[in-house]
Design a protein around this motif. Structure first.
Motif, PDB file in Angstrom:
ATOM      1  N   ILE A 126       0.754  -1.346  -0.118  1.00  0.00           N
ATOM      2  CA  ILE A 126       0.093  -0.007  -0.052  1.00  0.00           C
ATOM      3  C   ILE A 126       0.785   1.208   0.045  1.00  0.00           C
ATOM      4  O   ILE A 126       0.683   2.151  -0.706  1.00  0.00           O
ATOM      5  CB  ILE A 126      -1.080  -0.065   1.266  1.00  0.00           C
ATOM      6  CG1 ILE A 126      -1.745  -1.169   1.278  1.00  0.00           C
ATOM      7  CG2 ILE A 126      -1.886   1.442   1.359  1.00  0.00           C
ATOM      8  CD1 ILE A 126      -2.784  -1.410   2.297  1.00  0.00           C
ATOM      9  N   TRP A 127       1.701   1.168   0.795  1.00  0.00           N
ATOM     10  CA  TRP A 127       2.798   2.429   1.055  1.00  0.00           C
ATOM     11  C   TRP A 127       3.210   2.787  -0.583  1.00  0.00           C
ATOM     12  O   TRP A 127       3.469   3.727  -0.967  1.00  0.00           O
ATOM     13  CB  TRP A 127       3.911   2.309   2.122  1.00  0.00           C
ATOM     14  CG  TRP A 127       4.704   3.317   1.938  1.00  0.00           C
ATOM     15  CD1 TRP A 127       4.876   4.616   2.677  1.00  0.00           C
ATOM     16  CD2 TRP A 127       6.249   3.319   1.466  1.00  0.00           C
ATOM     17  NE1 TRP A 127       5.966   5.267   2.319  1.00  0.00           N
ATOM     18  CE2 TRP A 127       6.823   4.488   1.756  1.00  0.00           C
ATOM     19  CE3 TRP A 127       6.898   2.148   0.644  1.00  0.00           C
ATOM     20  CZ2 TRP A 127       7.993   4.883   1.162  1.00  0.00           C
ATOM     21  CZ3 TRP A 127       8.039   2.409   0.260  1.00  0.00           C
ATOM     22  CH2 TRP A 127       8.589   3.767   0.473  1.00  0.00           C
ATOM     23  N   GLY A 161       3.480   9.623   0.852  1.00  0.00           N
ATOM     24  CA  GLY A 161       4.244   8.687   1.508  1.00  0.00           C
ATOM     25  C   GLY A 161       4.155   8.589   3.043  1.00  0.00           C
ATOM     26  O   GLY A 161       4.759   7.562   3.564  1.00  0.00           O
ATOM     27  N   MET A 162       3.693   9.739   3.581  1.00  0.00           N
ATOM     28  CA  MET A 162       3.656   9.583   4.860  1.00  0.00           C
ATOM     29  C   MET A 162       2.141   9.696   5.464  1.00  0.00           C
ATOM     30  O   MET A 162       1.638   8.992   6.146  1.00  0.00           O
ATOM     31  CB  MET A 162       4.392  10.686   5.659  1.00  0.00           C
ATOM     32  CG  MET A 162       5.720  10.768   5.297  1.00  0.00           C
ATOM     33  SD  MET A 162       7.035  11.854   5.568  1.00  0.00           S
ATOM     34  CE  MET A 162       7.250  11.606   7.262  1.00  0.00           C
ATOM     35  N   VAL A 163       1.528  10.801   5.205  1.00  0.00           N
ATOM     36  CA  VAL A 163       0.347  11.221   5.969  1.00  0.00           C
ATOM     37  C   VAL A 163      -0.687  10.211   5.390  1.00  0.00           C
ATOM     38  O   VAL A 163      -1.578   9.697   6.132  1.00  0.00           O
ATOM     39  CB  VAL A 163      -0.086  12.710   5.585  1.00  0.00           C
ATOM     40  CG1 VAL A 163      -1.624  13.085   6.171  1.00  0.00           C
ATOM     41  CG2 VAL A 163       0.863  13.560   6.238  1.00  0.00           C
ATOM     42  N   VAL A 173      -2.992   7.285   7.286  1.00  0.00           N
ATOM     43  CA  VAL A 173      -4.421   7.453   7.650  1.00  0.00           C
ATOM     44  C   VAL A 173      -5.046   6.130   6.995  1.00  0.00           C
ATOM     45  O   VAL A 173      -5.975   5.327   7.598  1.00  0.00           O
ATOM     46  CB  VAL A 173      -4.943   8.536   6.821  1.00  0.00           C
ATOM     47  CG1 VAL A 173      -6.483   8.658   6.864  1.00  0.00           C
ATOM     48  CG2 VAL A 173      -4.443   9.868   7.726  1.00  0.00           C
ATOM     49  N   VAL A 174      -4.579   5.513   5.911  1.00  0.00           N
ATOM     50  CA  VAL A 174      -5.335   4.465   5.303  1.00  0.00           C
ATOM     51  C   VAL A 174      -5.035   3.255   6.088  1.00  0.00           C
ATOM     52  O   VAL A 174      -6.158   2.418   6.444  1.00  0.00           O
ATOM     53  CB  VAL A 174      -4.506   4.220   3.778  1.00  0.00           C
ATOM     54  CG1 VAL A 174      -5.013   2.793   3.104  1.00  0.00           C
ATOM     55  CG2 VAL A 174      -5.296   5.509   2.918  1.00  0.00           C
ATOM     56  N   ALA A 182       4.486   5.644   8.320  1.00  0.00           N
ATOM     57  CA  ALA A 182       3.432   5.058   7.958  1.00  0.00           C
ATOM     58  C   ALA A 182       3.130   3.760   8.150  1.00  0.00           C
ATOM     59  O   ALA A 182       2.104   3.388   8.817  1.00  0.00           O
ATOM     60  CB  ALA A 182       3.172   5.037   6.341  1.00  0.00           C
ATOM     61  N   ILE A 183       4.228   3.072   8.385  1.00  0.00           N
ATOM     62  CA  ILE A 183       4.049   1.756   9.003  1.00  0.00           C
ATOM     63  C   ILE A 183       4.214   1.379  10.142  1.00  0.00           C
ATOM     64  O   ILE A 183       3.300   0.602  10.785  1.00  0.00           O
ATOM     65  CB  ILE A 183       4.980   0.760   8.065  1.00  0.00           C
ATOM     66  CG1 ILE A 183       4.971   0.857   6.308  1.00  0.00           C
ATOM     67  CG2 ILE A 183       5.055  -0.591   8.221  1.00  0.00           C
ATOM     68  CD1 ILE A 183       3.397   0.670   5.718  1.00  0.00           C
ATOM     69  N   ALA A 184       5.218   1.653  10.768  1.00  0.00           N
ATOM     70  CA  ALA A 184       5.541   1.407  12.276  1.00  0.00           C
ATOM     71  C   ALA A 184       5.729   2.602  13.078  1.00  0.00           C
ATOM     72  O   ALA A 184       4.751   2.923  13.834  1.00  0.00           O
ATOM     73  CB  ALA A 184       6.661   0.523  12.385  1.00  0.00           C
TER      74      ALA A 184
END
Length: 427
Positions: A39-40, A83-85, A89-90, A208-210
């Protein structure tokens, strides 16, 4: 031999960097075994490709319409958004909707589980004495006691998108960086520094992930900013909090202590050490008193690869590859780490940092080497040297003079020297 124009060289470096970032994002989107990585990568790939295209067009003299399209800041902003926000959120909303533990990225639920244990037992570390089986990686909470704070909202208020530990990581990280910028007078951050601290996949993916490494890196930057302002006691307090979250911040505390001594002498060092030591004792001793064996096993032995279970951190970096050679290889990796510590100690003794920028650069260098040589390591830990190198570049960047200073300078006589900014007094 014709020299390349400096501006074109800068843009070509941008293109190469964004091309590498795009390759990482594309690989993650297509072939990663983890859904959140895919996804990222799918979301951020467009931002990196825009950066490559823009840099190449500008490097070869193509004028892009509008200031936004032609600004080197634009790709960084796109990465921050795509790539971050947006991925954060997703992924947070997806987890809240499915109540999925996201076992492929255990950092989040491990911190949340540690917070739940802290509320129930007074320590985030479960005792292995009552397992009646060998412990596994899933039984560990390999963080310091302060890290459990980020899981408290979920432990208290229950599962939701708002109480996801990643949201807490992001808020604290952003807040610490914002405060650091304020303390340093809102400097003009070089684009190259932003590419390291924001656009680099190591930072964007972690956000985004961790997210667990973000507040630690941000608090280290805040401690450096406090050192820059001469607030040595607060600097010691902040870096002690970071160390109490994860021991990887320990080398930063040592370098900051040396920098404080070089800049402020023994008086400053005493204040720094008292604040850092007091904060560490306050955060650590109550947890250790509950179960010292569990604390040492999970916080100290496990990250060093000496625990009852082996760490899953296994990126093919030099230290990890060497440690795979068996007991001799593991001992060699630890010996290399000890050699690195000795080399850093000699460097700090012979050339102690006397500015906050120099301290940031030395911390970045030491942590980069430590991540490469550690027996249990992963690529994601390189977020620390990236962010700290960006900090050093920012603190070293020339700053425009304030309007008042410029007006005073215009009124000086031809033979008068410019005023020198005084060093701030220590707190």
């Amino acid at each position: 031999m014709r020299r390349i124009d400096p501006r074109r060289r800068t843009l070509l470096v941008d293109a190469v960097a964004y091309l590498g970032f795009a390759a990482f994002a594309g690989t993650s989107a297509l072939w990663s075994q983890f859904a959140d990585y895919r996804i990222w990568g799918s979301l951020v790939l467009a931002a990196y490709l825009f950066g490559v295209t823009q840099a190449l067009l500008l490097a070869f003299g193509v004028r892009l319409p509008g200031r936004i399209a032609g600004s080197r800041w634009t790709p960084v902003g796109l990465v921050a958004a795509l790539g971050m926000v947006i991925p954060l959120v997703v992924l947070v909303l997806r987890r809240a909707a499915t109540n999925h533990l996201w076992s492929e990225q255990p950092e989040v639920w491990v911190v949340e589980r540690g917070a739940a244990l802290l509320l129930r037992t007074g320590t985030p570390y479960a005792s292995f004495a009552f397992l009646h089986r060998p412990p596994t990686v899933a039984d560990y909470v390999p963080y310091g006691p302060a890290m459990a704070v980020f899981g408290l909202p979920r432990a208290i208020f229950g599962p939701s998108a708002v109480t996801d530990a990643r949201v807490m990581f992001a808020l604290v990280g952003i807040g610490a960086i914002a405060l650091a910028l304020r303390l340093t007078g809102y400097p003009v951050v070089p684009v190259r520094a932003l590419q390291l601290a924001v656009a680099c996949p190591l930072t964007a993916l972690t956000f985004a992930i961790a997210g667990d490494d973000l507040p630690i890196a941000a608090l280290t930057v805040l401690a450096i900013a406090l050192l820059h302002r001469g607030r040595v006691a607060w600097s010691g307090t902040v870096i002690a909090i970071a160390v109490s979250m994860k021991l990887i911040a320990g080398p930063a505390a040592i370098v900051l202590a040396v920098a404080v001594f070089g800049m402020w002498g023994m008086l400053g060092l005493r204040r720094f050490a008292a604040a850092a030591g007091g904060t560490t004792l306050l955060l650590t001793v109550p947890v250790c008193l509950v179960d010292p064996t569990a604390f040492i096993e999970q916080v100290v032995r496990f990250p060093l690869g000496m625990g009852l279970a082996h760490s899953p951190a296994a990126s093919p970096l030099p230290g990890q590859l060497i440690s795979r050679l068996g007991p001799v290889g593991h001992g060699t990796a630890l010996a290399l780490l000890a050699g690195l510590a000795l080399a850093m100690a000699i460097w700090l003794y012979r050339r102690p940092p006397r500015t906050a920028a120099a301290a940031a650069a030395r911390i970045a260098t030491g942590l980069a080497a430590a991540v490469l040589l550690a027996p249990a390591t992963r690529y994601g830990y390189l977020i620390y040297p990236c962010v700290l190198l960006a900090t050093a570049l920012t603190l070293r960047a020339p700053r425009p003079a304030p309007i008042e200073e410029a007006m005073i300078g215009a009124g000086r006589g031809a033979g008068e020297a410019p005023a020198i900014e005084s060093i701030p007094m220590i707190d």
